[in-house]
Design a protein around this motif. Structure first.
Motif: not given
Length: 318
Positions: A70-74, A100
């Motif tokens: 799951k991406g988290s805007e890193k 991301e």
């Protein structure tokens, strides 16, 4: 305790350990599965691909899409340029970078079908992706790849040097100068050209991630030239990291063990491909999606802002 009693105790310990060893051997052939899904294990179909190798022809297909990640805007708002991004580790990295929040530029040699598949996968994540074919051993082409990235996206935050050439040579005496030169030009000159072109456009907080190898740590008797270049990449990483600290650009490397990508079916004999990775402690090669999160970690300033000049081995328990 008498000497006789001590000897009896030692023999008892010996028998118990021998029994444990026999029990352990019964599960010795089982490959380790510790991920979110089960991964293919050897033996694989016997196969050999012509260079540079097409992922579309590898059986079983390498797993790259990491459906449980799951991406988290890193990497939100950033732009990443990935060499060798058409397949293998490069493709998996491109997909996770897009998940991301990054836009992606893909450099590759001439594997157009694979590159288009990577582009589709990136765009399915809702990000933009451009394809920039060309030989990174050529300084002019490397600079054009970077210039085209800047022209399209207006910035460059992450460079992943990943393009590689590998062909085994069982007898060192048979390693030709042409073979040796091709390995060095791709694996070292390519990283040098791309890094030098990229840093001219990188702002503080940017990152360069190089793909090293376990062969650069342990060596490989059939990959003398390749091992040498991967060891060189590790040294290049540490030296360039020190050189760029004042500019705020971090430089790190990932050193994978065996990974199921087109690189190996286009190198080894069919029989060897069939058992690729079986001798690792996990008794299977990694899948590209198992390696890619390390590249996210090293690219993201949220995760690794105090990490530079490091070599991260992902080698299946060696």
């Amino acid at each position: 305790m008498s000497a006789q009693a001590e000897a009896k105790k030692q023999r008892s310990i010996q028998r118990r350990v021998a029994k444990d060893d026999r029990s352990d051997r019964k599960i010795d052939g089982k490959a380790m599965q510790a991920g979110a899904r089960l991964y293919p294990v050897p033996p694989y179909p016997k196969q050999q691909l012509p260079k540079p190798g097409q992922e579309a022809k590898v059986k079983p297909a390498p797993l790259f899409d990491a459906p449980y990640y799951k991406g988290s805007e890193k990497l939100a708002g950033k732009v990443a340029l990935i060499t060798g991004g058409d397949s293998g580790i490069g493709r998996a990295v491109a997909v996770l970078y897009a998940r991301e929040g990054a836009d992606i530029a893909i450099n590759y040699l001439n594997e157009h079908q694979d590159a288009e598949r990577t582009q589709e996968a990136v765009e399915a994540e809702g990000r933009r992706c451009i394809l920039l074919p060309g030989d990174v051993t050529d300084r002019t082409i490397s600079r054009k790849v970077v210039a085209d990235t800047m022209k399209t996206f207006g910035r460059l935050d992450v460079l992943v040097n990943n393009a590689a050439f590998q062909v085994h040579s069982s007898d060192f005496a048979n390693l030709t100068e042409e073979h040796f030169d091709t390995t060095l030009k791709t694996n070292l000159y390519g990283y040098f050209h791309m890094s030098q072109a990229a840093i001219a456009h990188m702002e503080p907080g940017s990152a360069i991630i190089n793909t090293g190898s376990v062969t650069g740590i342990r060596g490989s008797k059939e990959l003398v030239d390749y091992s040498m270049t991967k060891g060189g990449i590790h040294a290049f990483t540490r030296a360039l990291a020190a050189n760029l600290i004042d500019r705020g650009i971090r430089v790190n490397a990932v050193a994978p063990g065996p990974v199921w990508t087109p690189l190996n079916p286009s190198d080894k004999e069919p029989e060897d491909v069939s058992t690729f990775g079986a001798k690792t402690p996990m008794k299977r090669p990694a899948q590209p999606e198992e390696i890619a999160p390390a590249y996210v970690f090293l690219a993201s300033p949220h995760c690794s802002s105090y990490i530079t000049g490091e070599i991260l081995p992902i080698i299946g328990g060696y």
